[in-house]
Design a protein around this motif. Structure first.
Motif, short mmCIF file in Angstrom:
data_model
loop_
_atom_site.label_atom_id
_atom_site.label_comp_id
_atom_site.label_asym_id
_atom_site.label_seq_id
_atom_site.Cartn_x
_atom_site.Cartn_y
_atom_site.Cartn_z
N GLY A 150 0.82 -1.21 0.00
CA GLY A 150 0.00 0.00 0.00
C GLY A 150 0.85 1.26 0.00
N GLN A 151 1.88 1.29 0.84
CA GLN A 151 2.76 2.45 0.89
C GLN A 151 3.55 2.61 -0.41
N PHE A 152 3.95 1.48 -1.01
CA PHE A 152 4.68 1.52 -2.27
C PHE A 152 3.81 2.11 -3.38
N VAL A 153 2.54 1.68 -3.46
CA VAL A 153 1.63 2.22 -4.48
C VAL A 153 1.42 3.71 -4.25
N LEU A 154 1.25 4.14 -2.99
CA LEU A 154 1.10 5.57 -2.71
C LEU A 154 2.34 6.36 -3.11
N ALA A 155 3.52 5.81 -2.85
CA ALA A 155 4.76 6.49 -3.23
C ALA A 155 4.88 6.59 -4.75
N LEU A 156 4.52 5.52 -5.47
CA LEU A 156 4.54 5.58 -6.93
C LEU A 156 3.55 6.62 -7.46
N LEU A 157 2.36 6.64 -6.89
CA LEU A 157 1.35 7.60 -7.29
C LEU A 157 1.82 9.03 -7.03
N HIS A 158 2.40 9.24 -5.87
CA HIS A 158 2.93 10.56 -5.50
C HIS A 158 4.02 10.98 -6.48
N THR A 159 4.93 10.08 -6.80
CA THR A 159 6.00 10.37 -7.75
C THR A 159 5.44 10.67 -9.13
N ALA A 160 4.45 9.91 -9.56
CA ALA A 160 3.84 10.15 -10.88
C ALA A 160 3.16 11.51 -10.93
N VAL A 161 2.44 11.88 -9.87
CA VAL A 161 1.76 13.19 -9.82
C VAL A 161 2.78 14.32 -9.83
N LEU A 162 3.83 14.20 -9.02
CA LEU A 162 4.86 15.24 -9.00
C LEU A 162 5.57 15.35 -10.35
N THR A 163 5.86 14.22 -10.97
CA THR A 163 6.51 14.24 -12.29
C THR A 163 5.61 14.89 -13.32
N ALA A 164 4.34 14.53 -13.32
CA ALA A 164 3.39 15.11 -14.27
C ALA A 164 3.26 16.62 -14.04
N ALA A 165 3.20 17.03 -12.78
CA ALA A 165 3.09 18.46 -12.47
C ALA A 165 4.35 19.20 -12.92
N PHE A 166 5.50 18.61 -12.70
CA PHE A 166 6.76 19.25 -13.10
C PHE A 166 6.84 19.37 -14.62
N VAL A 167 6.51 18.29 -15.32
CA VAL A 167 6.60 18.29 -16.78
C VAL A 167 5.60 19.28 -17.38
N THR A 168 4.37 19.26 -16.90
CA THR A 168 3.38 20.19 -17.46
C THR A 168 3.72 21.64 -17.12
N HIS A 169 4.24 21.88 -15.95
CA HIS A 169 4.63 23.24 -15.57
C HIS A 169 5.80 23.71 -16.43
N ARG A 170 6.76 22.81 -16.64
CA ARG A 170 7.94 23.14 -17.43
C ARG A 170 7.55 23.39 -18.89
N VAL A 171 6.67 22.55 -19.46
CA VAL A 171 6.22 22.70 -20.82
C VAL A 171 5.44 24.01 -20.98
N ALA A 172 4.56 24.29 -20.02
CA ALA A 172 3.75 25.51 -20.08
C ALA A 172 4.63 26.73 -19.93
N ARG A 173 5.67 26.64 -19.16
CA ARG A 173 6.54 27.79 -18.89
C ARG A 173 7.42 28.14 -20.08
N TYR A 174 7.89 27.10 -20.79
CA TYR A 174 8.85 27.33 -21.86
C TYR A 174 8.24 27.21 -23.27
N SER A 175 6.95 27.00 -23.38
CA SER A 175 6.36 26.91 -24.70
C SER A 175 6.17 28.31 -25.27
N PRO A 176 6.38 28.46 -26.59
CA PRO A 176 6.22 29.78 -27.19
C PRO A 176 4.77 30.24 -27.15
N ALA A 177 4.57 31.49 -26.92
CA ALA A 177 3.22 32.02 -26.78
C ALA A 177 2.71 32.58 -28.09
#
Length: 177
Positions: A150-177
């Motif tokens: 259970g803790q392992f699945v939560l840690a994986l989920l947490h890592t996936a959410v943080l990675t997705a947030a980082f990638v989408t934030h980075r893409v949104a920040r550096y994409s041409p307007a």
């Protein structure tokens, strides 16, 4: 009825017959009350003899006391089935049912606490004892493994959410307007 003969020579003395139905009876094991058994008495260090033996790394003494406190259920094809009391081995059942951790340590407590001292070899031999190894295996199977997964699945989920947030934030920040 209860078999009442003196001495410990007969295996029948260890059982009380309890009617389960008109056609069947079940033999229920009688364990000595902890107040009447010297193997349950606390030492000056607030440890029972089996716990003190485990702390000192004295496997032979621990085996003797465990065997004295156990009851033989049956023997089949040279193999013996015994019933062991968890009272000295593990405090989790007491904590689970009462919500309070006992004051006196158990075998698993002292083995976990003193694993890195000069008695490491003796304590590793105690961990290899079939009763202790079986207890640890059952605790892993029914308690720790589900919690771990259970803790392992939560840690994986947490890592996936943080990675997705980082990638989408980075893409949104550096994409041409």
């Amino acid at each position: 009825h209860h078999h009442s003969t003196h001495g410990a020579s007969s295996l029948e003395e260890q059982y009380t017959e309890v009617p389960m139905s008109p056609s069947a009876k079940k033999k229920v094991l009688k364990l000595p009350h902890p107040d009447q058994d010297p193997c349950c008495q606390l030492s000056d260090y607030q440890m029972t003899p089996v716990v003190l033996a485990a702390e000192l790394g004295r496997l032979e003494v621990m085996e003797f006391v465990l065997r004295r406190r156990s009851r033989k259920l049956y023997t089949y094809a040279g193999m013996e089935a015994r019933l062991y009391s968890l009272q000295d081995l593990d405090n989790f059942p007491t904590f689970f049912y009462t919500g309070r951790y006992p004051d006196a340590p158990c075998v698993l407590d002292v083995l976990a606490r003193y694993t890195w001292n000069s008695r490491l070899d003796a304590q590793l031999r105690i961990l290899d004892h079939p009763v202790i190894a079986n207890l640890l295996d059952k605790k892993w199977t029914y308690l720790a493994r589900p919690l771990f997964h259970g803790q392992f699945v939560l840690a994986l989920l947490h890592t996936a959410v943080l990675t997705a947030a980082f990638v989408t934030h980075r893409v949104a920040r550096y994409s041409p307007a």
